[in-house]
Design an enzyme around this catalytic site. Structure first.
Site, PDB file in Angstrom:
ATOM      1  N   ASP A  93       0.827  -1.217   0.000  1.00  0.00           N
ATOM      2  CA  ASP A  93       0.000   0.000   0.000  1.00  0.00           C
ATOM      3  C   ASP A  93       0.859   1.264   0.000  1.00  0.00           C
ATOM      4  OD1 ASP A  93      -2.524   0.966  -0.154  1.00  0.00           O
ATOM      5  OD2 ASP A  93      -3.085   0.566   1.917  1.00  0.00           O
ATOM      6  N   GLY A 149      -6.689   9.889   8.563  1.00  0.00           N
ATOM      7  CA  GLY A 149      -5.280   9.505   8.532  1.00  0.00           C
ATOM      8  C   GLY A 149      -4.495  10.018   7.347  1.00  0.00           C
ATOM      9  N   LYS A 175     -11.348   7.365   8.700  1.00  0.00           N
ATOM     10  CA  LYS A 175     -11.168   7.509   7.248  1.00  0.00           C
ATOM     11  C   LYS A 175      -9.674   7.503   6.937  1.00  0.00           C
ATOM     12  CE  LYS A 175     -10.462  10.955   4.489  1.00  0.00           C
ATOM     13  NZ  LYS A 175      -9.509  10.364   3.512  1.00  0.00           N
ATOM     14  N   PRO A 176      -9.190   6.428   6.315  1.00  0.00           N
ATOM     15  CA  PRO A 176      -7.780   6.411   5.932  1.00  0.00           C
ATOM     16  C   PRO A 176      -7.533   7.417   4.808  1.00  0.00           C
ATOM     17  CG  PRO A 176      -8.811   4.229   5.679  1.00  0.00           C
ATOM     18  CD  PRO A 176      -9.913   5.219   5.869  1.00  0.00           C
ATOM     19  N   PRO A 230      -1.816  22.735   6.059  1.00  0.00           N
ATOM     20  CA  PRO A 230      -2.981  23.336   5.378  1.00  0.00           C
ATOM     21  C   PRO A 230      -4.274  22.554   5.615  1.00  0.00           C
ATOM     22  CG  PRO A 230      -1.091  23.262   3.896  1.00  0.00           C
ATOM     23  CD  PRO A 230      -0.696  22.496   5.125  1.00  0.00           C
ATOM     24  N   GLU A 249      -2.457  16.447  14.404  1.00  0.00           N
ATOM     25  CA  GLU A 249      -1.068  15.975  14.303  1.00  0.00           C
ATOM     26  C   GLU A 249      -0.589  16.331  12.907  1.00  0.00           C
ATOM     27  OE1 GLU A 249       0.777  14.811  16.550  1.00  0.00           O
ATOM     28  OE2 GLU A 249      -0.694  14.437  18.114  1.00  0.00           O
ATOM     29  N   GLY A 251       2.369  18.602  10.128  1.00  0.00           N
ATOM     30  CA  GLY A 251       3.701  18.460   9.566  1.00  0.00           C
ATOM     31  C   GLY A 251       4.769  19.217  10.334  1.00  0.00           C
ATOM     32  N   CYS A 283       6.555  12.710   9.530  1.00  0.00           N
ATOM     33  CA  CYS A 283       6.230  14.085   9.932  1.00  0.00           C
ATOM     34  C   CYS A 283       7.280  14.716  10.831  1.00  0.00           C
ATOM     35  CB  CYS A 283       4.891  14.079  10.651  1.00  0.00           C
ATOM     36  SG  CYS A 283       4.841  12.860  11.969  1.00  0.00           S
ATOM     37  N   LYS A 454       3.234  25.062  18.092  1.00  0.00           N
ATOM     38  CA  LYS A 454       3.042  26.040  17.004  1.00  0.00           C
ATOM     39  C   LYS A 454       2.140  25.454  15.895  1.00  0.00           C
ATOM     40  CE  LYS A 454       7.215  28.148  16.329  1.00  0.00           C
ATOM     41  NZ  LYS A 454       8.694  28.176  16.360  1.00  0.00           N
TER      42      LYS A 454
HETATM   43  P1  NDP Z   1      -3.093  15.584   3.879  1.00  0.00           P
HETATM   44  O1  NDP Z   1      -3.122  16.737   4.780  1.00  0.00           O
HETATM   45  O2  NDP Z   1      -3.118  15.811   2.424  1.00  0.00           O
HETATM   46  O3  NDP Z   1      -4.308  14.603   4.202  1.00  0.00           O
HETATM   47  C1  NDP Z   1      -4.543  14.090   5.498  1.00  0.00           C
HETATM   48  C2  NDP Z   1      -5.917  13.460   5.552  1.00  0.00           C
HETATM   49  O4  NDP Z   1      -6.915  14.483   5.568  1.00  0.00           O
HETATM   50  C3  NDP Z   1      -6.249  12.578   4.355  1.00  0.00           C
HETATM   51  O5  NDP Z   1      -7.008  11.477   4.786  1.00  0.00           O
HETATM   52  C4  NDP Z   1      -7.062  13.514   3.495  1.00  0.00           C
HETATM   53  O6  NDP Z   1      -7.870  12.839   2.585  1.00  0.00           O
HETATM   54  C5  NDP Z   1      -7.867  14.252   4.545  1.00  0.00           C
HETATM   55  N1  NDP Z   1      -8.416  15.539   4.113  1.00  0.00           N
HETATM   56  C6  NDP Z   1      -7.962  16.357   3.138  1.00  0.00           C
HETATM   57  N2  NDP Z   1      -8.724  17.479   3.077  1.00  0.00           N
HETATM   58  C7  NDP Z   1      -9.671  17.379   4.045  1.00  0.00           C
HETATM   59  C8  NDP Z   1     -10.753  18.216   4.500  1.00  0.00           C
HETATM   60  N3  NDP Z   1     -11.000  19.398   3.948  1.00  0.00           N
HETATM   61  N4  NDP Z   1     -11.532  17.768   5.521  1.00  0.00           N
HETATM   62  C9  NDP Z   1     -11.275  16.587   6.106  1.00  0.00           C
HETATM   63  N5  NDP Z   1     -10.283  15.754   5.715  1.00  0.00           N
HETATM   64  C10 NDP Z   1      -9.477  16.133   4.707  1.00  0.00           C
HETATM   65  O7  NDP Z   1      -1.796  14.767   4.331  1.00  0.00           O
HETATM   66  P2  NDP Z   1      -1.061  13.571   3.604  1.00  0.00           P
HETATM   67  O8  NDP Z   1      -1.923  12.371   3.586  1.00  0.00           O
HETATM   68  O9  NDP Z   1      -0.475  14.083   2.346  1.00  0.00           O
HETATM   69  O10 NDP Z   1       0.115  13.285   4.658  1.00  0.00           O
HETATM   70  C11 NDP Z   1       1.263  14.019   4.682  1.00  0.00           C
HETATM   71  C12 NDP Z   1       1.211  15.083   5.768  1.00  0.00           C
HETATM   72  O11 NDP Z   1       0.854  14.510   7.007  1.00  0.00           O
HETATM   73  C13 NDP Z   1       2.553  15.725   5.998  1.00  0.00           C
HETATM   74  O12 NDP Z   1       2.431  17.114   6.144  1.00  0.00           O
HETATM   75  C14 NDP Z   1       3.015  15.112   7.297  1.00  0.00           C
HETATM   76  O13 NDP Z   1       3.949  15.876   7.970  1.00  0.00           O
HETATM   77  C15 NDP Z   1       1.751  14.937   8.020  1.00  0.00           C
HETATM   78  N6  NDP Z   1       1.896  13.896   9.029  1.00  0.00           N
HETATM   79  C16 NDP Z   1       1.867  14.250  10.359  1.00  0.00           C
HETATM   80  C17 NDP Z   1       2.083  13.315  11.354  1.00  0.00           C
HETATM   81  C18 NDP Z   1       2.001  13.683  12.791  1.00  0.00           C
HETATM   82  O14 NDP Z   1       1.764  12.805  13.612  1.00  0.00           O
HETATM   83  N7  NDP Z   1       2.197  14.909  13.175  1.00  0.00           N
HETATM   84  C19 NDP Z   1       2.355  11.918  11.005  1.00  0.00           C
HETATM   85  C20 NDP Z   1       2.300  11.640   9.604  1.00  0.00           C
HETATM   86  C21 NDP Z   1       2.101  12.616   8.657  1.00  0.00           C
HETATM   87  P3  NDP Z   1      -7.245  12.562   1.129  1.00  0.00           P
HETATM   88  O15 NDP Z   1      -5.970  11.827   1.348  1.00  0.00           O
HETATM   89  O16 NDP Z   1      -8.265  11.781   0.485  1.00  0.00           O
HETATM   90  O17 NDP Z   1      -7.012  13.930   0.522  1.00  0.00           O
END
Ligand code: NDP
Length: 487
Positions: A93, A149, A175-176, A230, A249, A251, A283, A454
């Site tokens: 995956d 997630g 929701k993954p 964002p 949680e 970035g 992250c 922050k």
């Molecule tokens: P995203 O922010 O793109 O997406 C995170 C999740 O949010 C996805 O399931 C996404 O769905 C969902 N999502 C997107 N837009 C919305 C919305 N408007 N409302 C509700 N849910 C939404 O992150 P990534 O998956 O690209 O992961 C990378 C990021 O995650 C990096 O910035 C990383 O640093 C951070 N991260 C943080 C960790 C921590 O513990 N602090 C651990 C791991 C990663 P979809 O994928 O379908 O767009």
């Protein structure tokens, strides 16, 4: 390579399909091959999942915490028994090497369930002596909690969120990321097999709109998101507008500081772990490596030597240490940052290419990359890349490096390598970060709270702290004498 699950969603203890939802192709990042085809949740699926959770939650909350814990403990055992299969799913995956998934994914999920299974029974309110009358507090569940997630640690994220939530007596809908929908379904089956009553852990697939529908639904009491800053701002805003609890949680662009007295081999090992594990898609990575000037050249030359020895290739080969990035767009983003590093004047010390691996020509590979001569203003030193790109920055004094390390909107993590423990503690005391390591990097045992300062987040996962974030306090005042009424 087909790992097609029985259906897209898992609701009320069983797999559910609704082909009315948009198609979600699951791609093996090492080959670009489609390994499963799912459907995003329709509004009806979202309703079914939240309704199942709402219906199941009350009775679950009335069980004794040790009884809830016993079920989670059984789920932890099943995760460990099936670690090999689950790791294979996670590798297909995410593209992460099996060498990593065997130790860091389902294994970490099991640790979390085991820990919260035991910890919850000891997580109580307090007695307050009011000099005759007294008060006490109760820790009560919030109700239905939603988890959303990211794609880098799919089963770990699902378990780190659902484990403490369920232990506290909540029901959960997860929701993954649409990139990595598979292992949460396997976790759902394991929960059911462990004896979790139907409706308490549900999985719905989809994109951001499904996440948003879950967060804004009246049944939802809380959202816990792992994602980018964002997305965090959007989800936090949405949760706030409906007055829901929220944990974010997000970035980072974390600093890792290497003082001249550090054990350099350990510091290099820490810097490599904090930049190249999971192809840099972590992250908390320490992507700004500050090295004190008089050990800088020695540090860089050994770092480059060790980085060149990293074995990249077939993620299912147990000897391979690094796999591809998640998908095409992440690959393009990382290559753009490498181009930006070069054009802004950083020195490419090693890596920087997108290699073509034999048999994996369509995989999203990027070499482990080290830039030196990086300055604080460069984009590669300011923005989260989420790929295997390390920036090395030279520094002279402790005060200077603390100021520069803190000069960022992010505050997820930080690391310090030094043999001077007074300095180690003094420096982490000044670093604006939710998680700090002294002479280590990126270790996240479930016993220790994890989360950001922050813009990197609000709330905490893990440790006893997270149980507080999945519960609310009720205060009870008890009179032991007569009511003193003026009327
Ligand atoms: P995203 O922010 O793109 O997406 C995170 C999740 O949010 C996805 O399931 C996404 O769905 C969902 N999502 C997107 N837009 C919305 C919305 N408007 N409302 C509700 N849910 C939404 O992150 P990534 O998956 O690209 O992961 C990378 C990021 O995650 C990096 O910035 C990383 O640093 C951070 N991260 C943080 C960790 C921590 O513990 N602090 C651990 C791991 C990663 P979809 O994928 O379908 O767009």
């Amino acid at each position: 390579m087909n790992v097609q699950p029985k259906a897209s969603h898992y609701i009320n203890g069983r797999f559910v399909e609704d082909e009315g939802g948009s198609v979600l192709d699951v791609i093996y990042p090492a080959t670009g091959e489609m390994i499963a085809k799912l459907h995003a949740a329709t509004p009806n699926i979202v309703e079914l999942a939240l309704e199942a959770a709402r219906t199941a939650q009350g009775e679950w909350a009335r069980l004794k915490p040790v009884e809830r814990g016993r079920i989670l403990r059984r789920a932890a055992d099943l995760l460990r028994e099936r670690n090999a299969d689950l790791s294979r799913i996670e590798t297909l995956d995410t593209g992460k090497p099996i060498q990593e998934t065997l130790v860091a994914d389902a294994a970490s999920a099991a640790d979390a369930l085991e820990f919260f299974a035991g910890a919850v029974a000891a997580f109580n309110g307090e007695f307050v002596d009011l000099g005759g009358p007294f008060g006490y507090t109760r820790r009560e569940p919030l109700g239905v909690c939603v988890g959303i997630g990211a794609w880098n640690y799919p089963i770990q994220i699902a378990a780190w969120k659902s484990g403490p939530a369920l232990a506290m007596g909540n029901a959960f809908v997860f929701k993954p990321s649409e990139n990595t929908p598979l292992s949460a379904l396997a976790l759902a089956e394991i929960y059911t097999e462990a004896g979790l009553p139907d409706g308490l852990f549900n999985v719905v697939q989809g994109f951001g709109d499904v996440g948003a529908a879950l967060v804004s639904h009246p049944v939802t009491a809380k959202v816990s998101l792992t994602g980018s800053v964002p997305t965090g701002k959007k989800v936090m805003g949405l949760a706030g507008s409906h007055m829901k609890h929220a944990t974010m949680e997000l970035g980072g662009k974390s600093p890792l500081i290497v003082f001249e007295d550090a054990d350099l081999e350990n510091a290099i090992g820490g810097a490599m772990l904090g930049n190249f594990y999971s192809s840099g898609q972590v992250c908390s990575n320490g992507t700004r490596v500050f090295v004190q000037r008089n050990v800088h050249d020695r540090f860089v030359s050994r770092l480059v030597e060790r980085t060149k020895a990293i074995r990249m290739g077939d993620p299912l080969d147990p000897d391979v240490q690094m796999g591809p990035l998640m998908n095409k767009s992440q690959h393009a983003k990382v290559m753009d940052y490498i181009a930006a590093g070069k054009s802004e004047g950083a020195t490419l010390a090693t890596g920087g290419n997108a290699p073509t691996m034999q048999g994996f020509e369509n995989g999203f590979f990027v070499e482990p990359t080290v830039f030196t001569g990086v300055t604080d203003e460069m984009r590669i030193a300011r923005e989260e890349i989420f790929g295997p790109v390390m920036s090395v920055l030279a520094f002279d004094t402790e005060d200077e490096v603390v100021t520069r390390a803190n000069n960022t909107e992010f505050g997820l993590a930080a690391g310090v390598f030094t043999r001077d423990l007074s300095r180690g503690h003094r420096v982490v005391g000044q670093l604006q970060a939710g998680t700090c390591w002294i002479n280590a990097y990126n270790l996240t045992p479930v016993e220790l709270p994890f989360g950001g300062a922050k813009a990197s987040g609000i709330g905490r996962e893990n440790g006893l702290a997270v149980l507080g974030h999945y519960s609310q306090l009720k205060s009870v005042y008890v009179e032991t004498g007569d009511v003193q009424s003026p009327y």
